[in-house]
Design a protein around this motif. Sequence first.
Motif, PDB file in Angstrom:
ATOM      1  N   ALA A  13      64.964  16.825  16.838  1.00  0.00           N
ATOM      2  CA  ALA A  13      65.315  17.131  15.450  1.00  0.00           C
ATOM      3  C   ALA A  13      64.883  16.033  14.492  1.00  0.00           C
ATOM      4  N   ILE A  14      64.830  14.782  14.952  1.00  0.00           N
ATOM      5  CA  ILE A  14      64.429  13.706  14.042  1.00  0.00           C
ATOM      6  C   ILE A  14      62.941  13.420  14.110  1.00  0.00           C
ATOM      7  N   GLY A  15      62.192  14.251  14.834  1.00  0.00           N
ATOM      8  CA  GLY A  15      60.736  14.113  14.805  1.00  0.00           C
ATOM      9  C   GLY A  15      60.155  13.204  15.859  1.00  0.00           C
ATOM     10  N   LEU A  16      60.818  13.027  16.985  1.00  0.00           N
ATOM     11  CA  LEU A  16      60.296  12.217  18.073  1.00  0.00           C
ATOM     12  C   LEU A  16      60.142  13.087  19.316  1.00  0.00           C
ATOM     13  N   PRO A  17      59.227  14.061  19.289  1.00  0.00           N
ATOM     14  CA  PRO A  17      59.134  15.045  20.357  1.00  0.00           C
ATOM     15  C   PRO A  17      58.787  14.465  21.716  1.00  0.00           C
ATOM     16  N   TRP A  18      58.123  13.306  21.782  1.00  0.00           N
ATOM     17  CA  TRP A  18      57.739  12.745  23.071  1.00  0.00           C
ATOM     18  C   TRP A  18      58.940  12.255  23.858  1.00  0.00           C
ATOM     19  N   LEU A  19      60.093  12.060  23.202  1.00  0.00           N
ATOM     20  CA  LEU A  19      61.291  11.628  23.899  1.00  0.00           C
ATOM     21  C   LEU A  19      62.186  12.786  24.327  1.00  0.00           C
ATOM     22  N   GLU A  36      52.092  26.516  13.450  1.00  0.00           N
ATOM     23  CA  GLU A  36      52.347  25.869  12.160  1.00  0.00           C
ATOM     24  C   GLU A  36      53.583  24.971  12.188  1.00  0.00           C
ATOM     25  N   GLU A  37      54.625  25.405  12.860  1.00  0.00           N
ATOM     26  CA  GLU A  37      55.861  24.616  12.894  1.00  0.00           C
ATOM     27  C   GLU A  37      55.642  23.264  13.576  1.00  0.00           C
ATOM     28  N   GLU A  38      54.935  23.278  14.706  1.00  0.00           N
ATOM     29  CA  GLU A  38      54.660  22.029  15.424  1.00  0.00           C
ATOM     30  C   GLU A  38      53.743  21.119  14.616  1.00  0.00           C
ATOM     31  N   ILE A  39      52.761  21.711  13.965  1.00  0.00           N
ATOM     32  CA  ILE A  39      51.861  20.928  13.110  1.00  0.00           C
ATOM     33  C   ILE A  39      52.663  20.247  12.001  1.00  0.00           C
ATOM     34  N   ALA A  40      53.584  20.976  11.387  1.00  0.00           N
ATOM     35  CA  ALA A  40      54.405  20.412  10.308  1.00  0.00           C
ATOM     36  C   ALA A  40      55.227  19.226  10.806  1.00  0.00           C
ATOM     37  N   VAL A  41      55.792  19.329  12.004  1.00  0.00           N
ATOM     38  CA  VAL A  41      56.593  18.233  12.557  1.00  0.00           C
ATOM     39  C   VAL A  41      55.708  17.023  12.838  1.00  0.00           C
ATOM     40  N   LEU A  42      54.537  17.251  13.434  1.00  0.00           N
ATOM     41  CA  LEU A  42      53.631  16.140  13.741  1.00  0.00           C
ATOM     42  C   LEU A  42      53.145  15.454  12.468  1.00  0.00           C
ATOM     43  N   GLN A  43      52.802  16.250  11.453  1.00  0.00           N
ATOM     44  CA  GLN A  43      52.361  15.676  10.178  1.00  0.00           C
ATOM     45  C   GLN A  43      53.494  14.897   9.506  1.00  0.00           C
ATOM     46  N   ALA A  44      54.688  15.459   9.521  1.00  0.00           N
ATOM     47  CA  ALA A  44      55.829  14.795   8.878  1.00  0.00           C
ATOM     48  C   ALA A  44      56.150  13.470   9.566  1.00  0.00           C
ATOM     49  N   THR A  45      56.068  13.452  10.886  1.00  0.00           N
ATOM     50  CA  THR A  45      56.353  12.213  11.609  1.00  0.00           C
ATOM     51  C   THR A  45      55.313  11.144  11.287  1.00  0.00           C
ATOM     52  N   GLY A  57      56.710  -2.570   5.888  1.00  0.00           N
ATOM     53  CA  GLY A  57      55.650  -3.163   6.694  1.00  0.00           C
ATOM     54  C   GLY A  57      55.572  -2.486   8.050  1.00  0.00           C
ATOM     55  N   GLY A  58      54.425  -2.591   8.674  1.00  0.00           N
ATOM     56  CA  GLY A  58      54.190  -1.871   9.913  1.00  0.00           C
ATOM     57  C   GLY A  58      54.279  -2.704  11.167  1.00  0.00           C
ATOM     58  N   ASP A  59      54.630  -3.985  11.037  1.00  0.00           N
ATOM     59  CA  ASP A  59      54.598  -4.851  12.208  1.00  0.00           C
ATOM     60  C   ASP A  59      55.554  -4.426  13.313  1.00  0.00           C
ATOM     61  N   ARG A  60      56.600  -3.677  12.991  1.00  0.00           N
ATOM     62  CA  ARG A  60      57.540  -3.212  14.008  1.00  0.00           C
ATOM     63  C   ARG A  60      57.291  -1.755  14.406  1.00  0.00           C
ATOM     64  N   LEU A  61      56.284  -1.126  13.840  1.00  0.00           N
ATOM     65  CA  LEU A  61      56.038   0.293  14.079  1.00  0.00           C
ATOM     66  C   LEU A  61      54.990   0.588  15.143  1.00  0.00           C
ATOM     67  N   TRP A  62      54.179  -0.374  15.495  1.00  0.00           N
ATOM     68  CA  TRP A  62      52.996  -0.053  16.284  1.00  0.00           C
ATOM     69  C   TRP A  62      53.312   0.563  17.637  1.00  0.00           C
ATOM     70  N   ARG A  63      54.377   0.134  18.287  1.00  0.00           N
ATOM     71  CA  ARG A  63      54.708   0.721  19.597  1.00  0.00           C
ATOM     72  C   ARG A  63      55.144   2.178  19.458  1.00  0.00           C
ATOM     73  N   SER A  64      56.004   2.458  18.504  1.00  0.00           N
ATOM     74  CA  SER A  64      56.461   3.835  18.273  1.00  0.00           C
ATOM     75  C   SER A  64      55.305   4.734  17.856  1.00  0.00           C
ATOM     76  N   ALA A  65      54.458   4.223  16.999  1.00  0.00           N
ATOM     77  CA  ALA A  65      53.319   5.015  16.532  1.00  0.00           C
ATOM     78  C   ALA A  65      52.349   5.294  17.675  1.00  0.00           C
ATOM     79  N   LYS A  66      52.158   4.329  18.584  1.00  0.00           N
ATOM     80  CA  LYS A  66      51.296   4.560  19.744  1.00  0.00           C
ATOM     81  C   LYS A  66      51.853   5.675  20.614  1.00  0.00           C
ATOM     82  N   LEU A  67      53.164   5.720  20.779  1.00  0.00           N
ATOM     83  CA  LEU A  67      53.775   6.801  21.557  1.00  0.00           C
ATOM     84  C   LEU A  67      53.548   8.158  20.890  1.00  0.00           C
ATOM     85  N   HIS A  68      53.707   8.185  19.572  1.00  0.00           N
ATOM     86  CA  HIS A  68      53.475   9.438  18.842  1.00  0.00           C
ATOM     87  C   HIS A  68      52.014   9.864  18.980  1.00  0.00           C
ATOM     88  N   LEU A  69      51.103   8.917  18.877  1.00  0.00           N
ATOM     89  CA  LEU A  69      49.685   9.218  19.038  1.00  0.00           C
ATOM     90  C   LEU A  69      49.395   9.722  20.456  1.00  0.00           C
TER      91      LEU A  69
END
Length: 191
Positions: A13-19, A36-45, A57-69
């Motif tokens: 629900a909070i946009g972290l589908p890989w977990l 379309e629904e899945e695309i919207a969630v991926l784009q929103a995240t 700043g993004g210095d604490r985001l890189w690990r989470s973003a790599k998981l999303h990618l």
Amino acid sequence: MKRRTALGAGVAAIGLPWLNASTPSRTGASDLRIGEEEIAVLQATAADLDAIDQRWGGDRLWRSAKLHLSYIHYVIDHGVYAEEIGRRLHAIAGQLTTSVAWFCYDADEQTEARVYFSEALNAAMLTGDHPLATRTLSNMSRQCIDLNKPREASASPRPPSSTPRSGAPRPASARSCTSVPPRGTPVPATS
């Protein structure tokens, strides 16, 4: 209700589908239908990660973003979707790849940033995404300047849209941005 099911539903629900406990890795690729629904969630995240970067700043985001990618790449490789959805998935992956590179750059993970910048640039060139190519080249040049490698910044390739047409003026590129040395750099004397 089982605790894992509740946790998985909350995470999705909070946009972290890989977990999510019911992600395709557990249910099988045949169940991974993307619309379309899945695309919207991926784009929103992806947009949320960029907004957090802009705010704090993004210095604490890189690990989470790599998981999303990684999840987006899994969806591209194993999902079932229409051609238009596939194009949109690749666009999201390209945008997120350059964001991951920027987050790594912010976190002083320079080698990792270079890998992701290169991957994003390749994706942009292969798909003809000129805005992504421009954004990525700009970020790559910024990294080179900050690492005191201005020659690398000025040698960056040009985005596909900057190829001159017959008689058309050549637009500015990353190269023209680096003609002025960074502050504090001695300017060589001209004769």
